[in-house]
Design a protein around this motif. Structure first.
Motif, mmCIF file in Angstrom:
data_model
loop_
_atom_site.group_PDB
_atom_site.id
_atom_site.type_symbol
_atom_site.label_atom_id
_atom_site.label_comp_id
_atom_site.label_asym_id
_atom_site.label_seq_id
_atom_site.Cartn_x
_atom_site.Cartn_y
_atom_site.Cartn_z
ATOM 1 N N PRO A 3 35.877 19.276 65.707
ATOM 2 C CA PRO A 3 36.943 19.053 64.712
ATOM 3 C C PRO A 3 38.118 18.244 65.253
ATOM 4 N N GLY A 29 37.451 22.651 56.004
ATOM 5 C CA GLY A 29 37.268 22.680 57.442
ATOM 6 C C GLY A 29 38.483 23.244 58.158
ATOM 7 N N TRP A 33 33.602 16.016 57.889
ATOM 8 C CA TRP A 33 34.100 17.367 57.623
ATOM 9 C C TRP A 33 33.076 18.191 56.853
#
Length: 256
Positions: free
Chosen positions: A38, A91, A60
């Motif tokens: 991420p 996310g 994502w």
């Protein structure tokens, strides 16, 4: 120091900065090998609008499907739940505790937001935040993010959650029927939508405040936004011993 405003490229067909860029397929394979990290997805999004759009549409989405596969399959199993376009917000909800800033949602409490290493979301826990007449709705809620010893406020637990098909949910219908007001200034920390106050609408059930029945002074509230996310909080004197005490007395535990 004066910072010059940067205008990010939209990558039109005539745009010069697209020359030499990797294709979407190659970027997909690279991030697949990186296990949809991420932090790297967020860094890529800052390059320009083309990369930001790619991250929103593809990266994502794959991150969410990898980190919470069963929940994502359930959320997408009904056509009335619009996840597409909100993958970045979803996310962020999976990995980030929003904390709180004083004077908005959580009185005078000041707790900075932070990333969480791992969080379990449960639809069983979500039912504890719903009135009996709304428990056919599907709400996934995280385990509490614990912030202990917050001075006069005691211990604080933050929950994060997401509704399935919120636009056709009984919770949304009841919020409207009861004339629930939107918060004048606060917005969802994940998707920036306006927030309803379920406590003001008298829609926070006793099961969300079970700790007070376990001998603890507890305050709880829930704030669903106009889309599908929800943030909730509880203040009480002893988060960890309260769990054991309430369970011993036969009261339900939210995180199970």
């Amino acid at each position: 120091m004066i910072i010059t405003k940067q205008y990010r490229c939209v990558h039109s067909s005539s745009c010069q900065c697209t020359k030499g860029h990797l294709s979407e397929d190659v970027i997909f394979l690279v991030f697949q090998q990186l296990n949809w990290n991420p932090k790297l997805i967020a860094a890529l999004s800052c390059v320009c609008k083309w990369f930001d759009d790619l991250a929103k549409r593809v990266l994502w989405k794959e991150f969410c499907k990898t980190r919470a596969r069963k929940m994502m399959l359930d959320l997408q199993s009904c056509g009335s739940h619009s996840v597409d376009g909100n993958w970045r917000a979803l996310g962020k909800l999976l990995i980030y505790c929003s904390g709180c800033s004083g004077g908005r949602l959580f009185n005078s409490i000041q707790i900075p937001g932070h990333f969480v290493y791992r969080t379990r979301f449960s639809r069983t826990s979500g039912k504890s935040f719903l009135l009996p007449q709304c428990r056919t709705d599907v709400l996934y809620v995280s385990d509490p993010c614990e912030h202990l010893d917050q001075g006069d406020d005691g211990d604080v637990g933050f929950f994060r959650g997401v509704f399935k098909s919120f636009m056709v949910s009984k919770v949304r219908r009841m919020l409207i029927d009861r004339g629930a007001q939107l918060h004048p200034t606060a917005v969802c920390p994940y998707c920036k939508a306006k927030l309803w106050n379920m406590l003001q609408a008298n829609m926070v059930p006793l099961t969300a405040s079970y700790r007070s029945r376990g001998g603890l002074e507890t305050r709880s509230s829930c704030f669903p936004d106009l889309k599908s996310s929800i943030i909730a909080w509880s203040l009480h004197s002893d988060l960890r011993t309260g769990f054991a005490r309430a369970e011993k007395r036969g009261f339900p535990i939210l995180s199970k």
